[in-house]
Design an enzyme around this catalytic site. Structure first.
Site, PDB file in Angstrom:
ATOM      1  CE  LYS A 152      -2.235  10.842 -11.426  1.00 14.40           C
ATOM      2  NZ  LYS A 152      -1.418   9.652 -11.162  1.00 14.40           N
ATOM      3  CG  ASP A 194      -1.851   1.146   1.323  1.00 12.60           C
ATOM      4  OD1 ASP A 194      -1.535   2.227   0.781  1.00 12.60           O
ATOM      5  OD2 ASP A 194      -2.923   0.992   1.935  1.00 12.60           O
ATOM      6  CG  ASN A 201      -0.489   2.120 -12.421  1.00  8.93           C
ATOM      7  OD1 ASN A 201      -0.935   2.679 -13.411  1.00  8.93           O
ATOM      8  ND2 ASN A 201      -1.257   1.339 -11.645  1.00  8.93           N
ATOM      9  CE1 TYR A 211      -5.748  11.171 -11.055  1.00 10.35           C
ATOM     10  CE2 TYR A 211      -6.353  12.584 -12.897  1.00 10.35           C
ATOM     11  CZ  TYR A 211      -5.774  11.427 -12.414  1.00 10.35           C
ATOM     12  OH  TYR A 211      -5.214  10.518 -13.290  1.00 10.35           O
ATOM     13  CB  THR A 218      -9.691   2.224 -15.699  1.00  7.16           C
ATOM     14  OG1 THR A 218      -9.613   3.597 -15.292  1.00  7.16           O
ATOM     15  CG2 THR A 218      -8.660   1.950 -16.773  1.00  7.16           C
TER      16      THR A 218
HETATM   17  P1  NAP Z   1      -7.947   2.118 -11.430  1.00  3.88           P
HETATM   18  O1  NAP Z   1      -8.524   1.160 -12.400  1.00  3.88           O
HETATM   19  O2  NAP Z   1      -8.831   2.817 -10.463  1.00  3.88           O
HETATM   20  O3  NAP Z   1      -6.767   1.360 -10.652  1.00  3.88           O
HETATM   21  C1  NAP Z   1      -6.064   2.013  -9.641  1.00  3.88           C
HETATM   22  C2  NAP Z   1      -5.057   1.050  -9.060  1.00  3.88           C
HETATM   23  O4  NAP Z   1      -4.307   1.765  -8.049  1.00  3.88           O
HETATM   24  C3  NAP Z   1      -5.717  -0.149  -8.364  1.00  3.88           C
HETATM   25  O5  NAP Z   1      -4.899  -1.273  -8.523  1.00  3.88           O
HETATM   26  C4  NAP Z   1      -5.741   0.291  -6.913  1.00  3.88           C
HETATM   27  O6  NAP Z   1      -5.758  -0.786  -5.994  1.00  3.88           O
HETATM   28  C5  NAP Z   1      -4.399   1.005  -6.856  1.00  3.88           C
HETATM   29  N1  NAP Z   1      -4.271   1.843  -5.665  1.00  3.88           N
HETATM   30  C6  NAP Z   1      -5.019   2.909  -5.296  1.00  3.88           C
HETATM   31  N2  NAP Z   1      -4.584   3.379  -4.111  1.00  3.88           N
HETATM   32  C7  NAP Z   1      -3.545   2.584  -3.736  1.00  3.88           C
HETATM   33  C8  NAP Z   1      -2.685   2.545  -2.627  1.00  3.88           C
HETATM   34  N3  NAP Z   1      -2.808   3.410  -1.601  1.00  3.88           N
HETATM   35  N4  NAP Z   1      -1.697   1.605  -2.586  1.00  3.88           N
HETATM   36  C9  NAP Z   1      -1.563   0.713  -3.597  1.00  3.88           C
HETATM   37  N5  NAP Z   1      -2.373   0.670  -4.660  1.00  3.88           N
HETATM   38  C10 NAP Z   1      -3.345   1.600  -4.728  1.00  3.88           C
HETATM   39  O7  NAP Z   1      -7.157   3.302 -12.177  1.00  3.88           O
HETATM   40  P2  NAP Z   1      -6.393   3.363 -13.579  1.00  3.88           P
HETATM   41  O8  NAP Z   1      -7.247   4.108 -14.516  1.00  3.88           O
HETATM   42  O9  NAP Z   1      -5.857   2.036 -13.934  1.00  3.88           O
HETATM   43  O10 NAP Z   1      -5.200   4.346 -13.163  1.00  3.88           O
HETATM   44  C11 NAP Z   1      -3.861   3.931 -13.020  1.00  3.88           C
HETATM   45  C12 NAP Z   1      -2.975   5.170 -13.083  1.00  3.88           C
HETATM   46  O11 NAP Z   1      -3.162   5.821 -14.345  1.00  3.88           O
HETATM   47  C13 NAP Z   1      -3.315   6.216 -12.008  1.00  3.88           C
HETATM   48  O12 NAP Z   1      -2.131   6.805 -11.521  1.00  3.88           O
HETATM   49  C14 NAP Z   1      -4.117   7.240 -12.793  1.00  3.88           C
HETATM   50  O13 NAP Z   1      -4.054   8.526 -12.225  1.00  3.88           O
HETATM   51  C15 NAP Z   1      -3.446   7.197 -14.144  1.00  3.88           C
HETATM   52  N6  NAP Z   1      -4.256   7.680 -15.263  1.00  3.88           N
HETATM   53  C16 NAP Z   1      -5.406   7.051 -15.613  1.00  3.88           C
HETATM   54  C17 NAP Z   1      -6.145   7.539 -16.676  1.00  3.88           C
HETATM   55  C18 NAP Z   1      -7.417   6.889 -17.128  1.00  3.88           C
HETATM   56  O14 NAP Z   1      -8.070   7.434 -18.038  1.00  3.88           O
HETATM   57  N7  NAP Z   1      -7.826   5.765 -16.581  1.00  3.88           N
HETATM   58  C19 NAP Z   1      -5.720   8.651 -17.398  1.00  3.88           C
HETATM   59  C20 NAP Z   1      -4.545   9.279 -16.998  1.00  3.88           C
HETATM   60  C21 NAP Z   1      -3.818   8.771 -15.944  1.00  3.88           C
HETATM   61  P3  NAP Z   1      -7.154  -1.398  -5.393  1.00  3.88           P
HETATM   62  O15 NAP Z   1      -7.670  -2.363  -6.437  1.00  3.88           O
HETATM   63  O16 NAP Z   1      -6.739  -2.045  -4.134  1.00  3.88           O
HETATM   64  O17 NAP Z   1      -8.090  -0.236  -5.179  1.00  3.88           O
END
Ligand code: NAP
Length: 254
Positions: A175, A66, A93, A171, A206
């Site tokens: 970032k 975590d 990530n 957010y 996601t």
């Molecule tokens: P997601 O599907 O919500 O997945 C988030 C992941 O981060 C999950 O595995 C979650 O674990 C984990 N997490 C959250 N808090 C945590 C903590 N305290 N310790 C360890 N793990 C933790 O999000 P995603 O879209 O894949 O996003 C991944 C990254 O890409 C993020 O940094 C996000 O800001 C960035 N991003 C995403 C997008 C997009 O459009 N999706 C666009 C730009 C940037 P749990 O399963 O335990 O909750």
């Protein structure tokens, strides 16, 4: 655009790798022949993700991590040290978001703290804990998964593709802070051969973007598509960039 290599035997840690973009990054790195450590705060979810990747014949190992809990991070360092003796690639990530529409003028400070705890302080905690293992690597790479929402240039342009996304207190600023931190790490670690970059995967379908999609934004890009640029920056060759911010088409303005 960017020259990458396929490092044989390299060891990579991806935080938040049990679902979404992190899982796809882990899967794609493992498919390229890296040994991938799946950082997940829930042990069972981490085990399930590692099992799914191993089922395809690749090398993946779960570790409980975590990013907001230094004790779990320390234990993860110990486990990686014992098992592999070094770390070559760190993908920061794990991330969380407030809802778009959580206006700065009505900010819930507990929520702002929670987002910064994960997206900014979590990166400092994990990176600093892993650095001793990364100094043992011949080609250390750090990739911070940022967002177009963190680009001050894009955010401040009324013409940008993000102009219609409602203002949010936590957010985007988290970032932007992550981007700033990326530059400082790159500056400090450049003399030691590290390549440190920020990437934006682009808007992907996601759990993180559910609220945005429910608010009427259409997002068709998959997590696997978003992961590809992260993987590229994680597997940079020796002449690759450092201190940059990239999407799949190349440099993104800070
Ligand atoms: P997601 O599907 O919500 O997945 C988030 C992941 O981060 C999950 O595995 C979650 O674990 C984990 N997490 C959250 N808090 C945590 C903590 N305290 N310790 C360890 N793990 C933790 O999000 P995603 O879209 O894949 O996003 C991944 C990254 O890409 C993020 O940094 C996000 O800001 C960035 N991003 C995403 C997008 C997009 O459009 N999706 C666009 C730009 C940037 P749990 O399963 O335990 O909750």
């Amino acid at each position: 655009m960017i020259e990458t290599v396929t490092p044989t035997g390299a060891v990579a840690l991806v935080t938040g790798a049990n679902r979404g973009i992190g899982f796809q990054v882990a899967r794609q790195l493992a498919e390229r022949g890296l040994t991938v450590v799946i950082g997940a705060r829930d042990p069972e979810r981490g085990r399930a993700a590692a099992r799914a990747i191993r089922a395809a014949g690749a090398d993946a190992h779960p570790v409980t991590l975590d990013v907001t809990d230094p004790a779990t991070v320390r234990r993860a360092v110990g486990w990686i040290d014992e098992r592999f003796g070094r770390l070559d690639v760190l993908v920061n990530n794990a991330g969380t978001a407030d809802d778009p529409g959580h206006r700065p003028s009505a900010a819930d400070l507990d929520l702002v703290r929670e987002v910064f705890e994960t997206n900014v302080l979590g990166v400092l905690t994990v990176t600093n804990a892993m650095l001793p293992l990364m100094y043992r690597s011949a080609a250390p790479r750090i990739v911070n998964v940022s967002s177009g929402m963190g680009s001050l240039t894009i955010q401040s342009s009324p013409e940008s593709y993000l102009a219609k996304v409602p203002a949010a207190a936590a957010y985007p600023a988290s970032k932007s802070a992550l981007n700033a931190l990326t530059i400082q790490y790159a500056k400090e670690l450049r003399p030691h051969g590290f390549l440190v970059n920020a990437v934006t995967p682009g808007a992907c379908d996601t759990d993180l973007t559910k609220e945005l999609q429910e608010a009427g934004f259409t997002i068709t890009r998959t997590a696997a598509q978003g992961a590809a640029v992260v993987v590229r920056l994680a597997t940079l060759g020796p002449d690759g960039p450092t201190s940059g911010f990239f999407d799949e088409d190349g440099p993104v303005p800070w």
